[in-house]
Design a protein around this motif. Structure first.
Motif, PDB file in Angstrom:
ATOM      1  N   ASP A 177       0.865  -1.189   0.000  1.00 50.63           N
ATOM      2  CA  ASP A 177       0.000   0.000   0.000  1.00 50.63           C
ATOM      3  C   ASP A 177       0.898   1.234   0.000  1.00 50.63           C
ATOM      4  O   ASP A 177       1.621   1.477   0.968  1.00 50.63           O
ATOM      5  N   TYR A 178       0.872   2.002  -1.082  1.00 51.17           N
ATOM      6  CA  TYR A 178       1.768   3.153  -1.191  1.00 51.17           C
ATOM      7  C   TYR A 178       1.405   4.273  -0.231  1.00 51.17           C
ATOM      8  O   TYR A 178       2.218   5.192  -0.019  1.00 51.17           O
ATOM      9  N   SER A 179       0.225   4.232   0.339  1.00 55.25           N
ATOM     10  CA  SER A 179      -0.116   5.224   1.360  1.00 55.25           C
ATOM     11  C   SER A 179       0.482   4.851   2.713  1.00 55.25           C
ATOM     12  O   SER A 179       0.461   5.656   3.640  1.00 55.25           O
ATOM     13  N   ALA A 180       0.992   3.634   2.831  1.00 48.84           N
ATOM     14  CA  ALA A 180       1.660   3.172   4.050  1.00 48.84           C
ATOM     15  C   ALA A 180       2.936   2.445   3.643  1.00 48.84           C
ATOM     16  O   ALA A 180       3.052   1.220   3.787  1.00 48.84           O
ATOM     17  N   LEU A 199      -2.354 -12.805  -6.302  1.00 45.48           N
ATOM     18  CA  LEU A 199      -3.629 -12.614  -5.620  1.00 45.48           C
ATOM     19  C   LEU A 199      -4.374 -13.942  -5.680  1.00 45.48           C
ATOM     20  O   LEU A 199      -4.950 -14.289  -6.705  1.00 45.48           O
ATOM     21  N   THR A 200      -4.338 -14.673  -4.601  1.00 51.28           N
ATOM     22  CA  THR A 200      -4.936 -16.011  -4.597  1.00 51.28           C
ATOM     23  C   THR A 200      -6.195 -16.088  -3.760  1.00 51.28           C
ATOM     24  O   THR A 200      -6.912 -17.086  -3.802  1.00 51.28           O
ATOM     25  N   THR A 236      -8.841 -12.591   4.850  1.00 51.52           N
ATOM     26  CA  THR A 236      -8.329 -13.619   5.745  1.00 51.52           C
ATOM     27  C   THR A 236      -6.999 -14.176   5.224  1.00 51.52           C
ATOM     28  O   THR A 236      -6.049 -14.357   5.977  1.00 51.52           O
ATOM     29  N   VAL A 237      -6.936 -14.424   3.922  1.00 51.27           N
ATOM     30  CA  VAL A 237      -5.731 -15.020   3.331  1.00 51.27           C
ATOM     31  C   VAL A 237      -4.647 -13.978   3.098  1.00 51.27           C
ATOM     32  O   VAL A 237      -3.474 -14.204   3.404  1.00 51.27           O
ATOM     33  N   GLN A 238      -5.028 -12.826   2.547  1.00 49.27           N
ATOM     34  CA  GLN A 238      -4.062 -11.760   2.228  1.00 49.27           C
ATOM     35  C   GLN A 238      -4.660 -10.421   2.660  1.00 49.27           C
ATOM     36  O   GLN A 238      -5.192  -9.675   1.837  1.00 49.27           O
ATOM     37  N   PRO A 239      -4.598 -10.107   3.936  1.00 43.33           N
ATOM     38  CA  PRO A 239      -5.277  -8.917   4.458  1.00 43.33           C
ATOM     39  C   PRO A 239      -4.915  -7.642   3.701  1.00 43.33           C
ATOM     40  O   PRO A 239      -3.745  -7.276   3.576  1.00 43.33           O
ATOM     41  N   GLY A 240      -5.941  -6.986   3.157  1.00 41.57           N
ATOM     42  CA  GLY A 240      -5.766  -5.702   2.498  1.00 41.57           C
ATOM     43  C   GLY A 240      -5.260  -5.742   1.071  1.00 41.57           C
ATOM     44  O   GLY A 240      -5.266  -4.714   0.379  1.00 41.57           O
ATOM     45  N   TYR A 241      -4.817  -6.902   0.597  1.00 39.71           N
ATOM     46  CA  TYR A 241      -4.151  -6.949  -0.708  1.00 39.71           C
ATOM     47  C   TYR A 241      -5.115  -6.679  -1.864  1.00 39.71           C
ATOM     48  O   TYR A 241      -4.796  -5.946  -2.812  1.00 39.71           O
ATOM     49  N   LEU A 242      -6.318  -7.273  -1.790  1.00 38.39           N
ATOM     50  CA  LEU A 242      -7.284  -7.133  -2.886  1.00 38.39           C
ATOM     51  C   LEU A 242      -7.520  -5.671  -3.239  1.00 38.39           C
ATOM     52  O   LEU A 242      -7.602  -5.304  -4.410  1.00 38.39           O
TER      53      LEU A 242
END
Length: 536
Positions: free
Chosen positions: A77-80, A149-150, A172-178
């Motif tokens: 996340d480029y904002s963080a 992205l799985t 749950t699997v990749q928090p925030g990635y989607l």
């Protein structure tokens, strides 16, 4: 990393390309020698160290490609930027001779693999391009070989999962990635790669969705762009629902062209001696394969009559009940609309899938005609047809990235009333492409999520060189208005290409290829129209 043979920084920030301008060879050599000595003396102790390039991930590139790959860490996340990080993989083929620049490329999608873009095309590309440019391709975030992205790749195809469980599964699997899978973040990843390679300015070649990615990059980082070639353009005003609706409508003219070409070669394929007769054969074969409503096309040049009128399974319930239809019907309809928007078609109708592939380029037309001829004489022989259809098969991560980007940044409001319009068109025997456009406009493809960002406004914020925009007149994938619209937004130079091939550069069209190479060397464009490439 500054290459003294190709660039020096002027005080005003403009980069002068020594290798491209008209310096005499002796003078250029002397200049290079002096610059090399000066730069070596002035280089700081902590000189830039580019990432280590080595063997590419298994299966990502051809066995004999000269491409080498590296993995580069970027913020999720480029904002963080100090929080979680992901990896993107980059491939590079070094210039075989004197290097003029570094040419990045993206082949489209969204969701198309990029790593082997250059390697798979080396034999087709103009020799000067391979000789004088480092050829770079960045595998976009979310795809295999970068951090994939799985979280939703499998269950997104399952109609029994409703909206909230899908979003929860992703987090749950990749928090925030989607939510970070957008064109803007993909462009920022590309700039992170540029910086990691030590390149001050890049050249860029974008095809299809890659034109939009390049336009976003140019809008965000105009000072990092030198030459930019945008081939087969997305209309910046159609992001995204209307882009894919227009894609359905643009296909009709291309199908007429295809049927007409097959008719001209009736002595080879025996499918009909006019576009209408070939169309009738096509309808019969699609119907025999269970194509139903897909076969409802307005025949050239007369009206449809007595064509199949079956409705796809989810449409009757949706037409009657709208959003109050059951979860199963909504899930099936969503999968149908996503398949239409992404260019994928039902695997149960091989001829429809193969025809969709053939609409991209005339290079597939002889193979499609031969496949139709085989099915016409032996209905069970669909091997060639299935092989053509397989050319458009994507990895599950590609489908997930397509859904993520187009839904995360879709700026076109849904029109649920279009579901009833689509059903009425099909039920009355109307053109299936019109019905498909209305289905896309319904917004069902993104019914499980709302946009998380506003698309980056496309504009020229001081590009050093006006982009070169290439657009086929009858492109069935990115409709022609996208070219003029992109040229207007970026103040680019438009070359209109006859015919309808999607992706025009590097297809053996010598006048067009020469114009692109001249532009990359000089920034100048001398033509605004060119004939289509010769038939392979």
């Amino acid at each position: 990393m500054l290459d003294a043979t190709t660039a020096v920084d002027r005080p005003d920030g403009e980069t002068a390309r020594m290798g491209r301008r008209g310096l005499p060879v002796a003078a250029r050599s002397a200049t290079v020698a002096v610059l090399t000595a000066v730069l070596a003396a002035l280089a700081p102790a902590s000189a830039h160290a580019e990432p280590g390039f080595g063997t590419c991930p298994a299966g990502s590139v051809g066995e004999r490609t000269p491409a080498r790959c590296a993995s580069i860490s970027v913020p999720m996340d480029y904002s963080a930027p100090d929080d979680a990080r992901i990896d993107v993989t980059v491939s590079r083929i070094r210039a075989s001779g004197q290097r003029y620049g570094t040419l990045f490329a993206n082949p489209g999608g969204p969701g198309a693999d990029a790593l082997d873009y250059w390697g798979a095309r080396l034999s087709q590309l103009p020799k000067d391009l391979v000789e004088h440019y480092d050829l770079v391709a960045v595998q976009p975030r979310g795809l295999r070989w970068s951090t994939p992205l799985t979280c939703g790749a499998e269950i997104a195809q399952d109609a029994d999962h409703e909206r909230e469980p899908l979003r929860k599964a992703c987090d749950t699997v990749q928090p925030g990635y989607l939510w970070t899978i957008t064109t803007e973040t993909t462009a920022r990843d590309m700039d992170a790669v540029r910086a990691a390679l030590g390149v001050d300015r890049i050249d860029f070649l974008g095809i299809s969705y890659g034109t939009y990615l390049g336009a976003v990059y140019a809008s965000l980082f105009p000072q990092r762009v030198d030459r930019m070639v945008l081939d087969s353009n997305v209309d910046p005003h159609w992001v995204w629902t209307e882009q894919f609706a227009q894609q359905q409508l643009a296909g009709k003219q291309r199908l007429d062209d295809l049927f007409g070409w097959i008719a001209q070669h009736d002595n080879l394929y025996h499918l009909g001696d006019s576009a209408l007769r070939v169309y009738e054969t096509w309808v019969r074969l699609v119907s025999a394969q269970g194509g139903g409503w897909y076969a409802n096309l307005t025949p050239p040049p007369v009206s449809a009559a007595d064509l199949p009128r079956e409705l796809p399974a989810p449409l009757p319930a949706l037409a009657r009940e709208g959003v109050n239809a059951g979860a199963e019907e909504l899930g099936k309809a969503q999968n149908l609309v996503r398949a239409l928007a992404s260019g994928g078609m039902s695997a149960q109708v091989p001829l429809v899938s193969a025809t969709t592939v053939a609409a991209y380029t005339r290079g597939f037309w002889p193979s499609l005609a031969q496949a139709m001829a085989e099915a016409n004489t032996q209905p069970g022989d669909l091997r060639r047809m299935r092989a053509i259809a397989g050319a458009a098969t994507t990895d599950p991560t590609g489908r997930a990235v397509f859904a993520a980007i187009t839904c995360n940044e879709n700026a076109v409001p849904a029109r649920l009333d279009a579901i009833g319009s689509a059903a009425a068109i099909v039920a009355s025997g109307g053109n299936a492409l019109d019905a498909r456009a209305d289905l896309v406009r319904s917004g069902l493809a993104c019914a499980d999520r709302d946009p998380v960002t506003t698309p980056v406004p496309i504009a020229d914020h001081g590009l050093a060189t006006a982009p070169l925009v290439l657009q086929s007149r009858n492109d069935a994938v990115t409709a022609y208005p996208g070219g003029p619209a992109m040229a207007a937004a970026l103040r680019g130079h438009l070359i209109t290409v006859d015919g309808g091939d999607h992706g025009t550069f590097g297809r053996g069209n010598a006048p067009l290829d020469d114009a692109v190479l001249h532009y990359l060397r000089t920034g100048e464009v001398g033509i605004d129209h060119v004939d289509q490439a010769p038939m392979p």
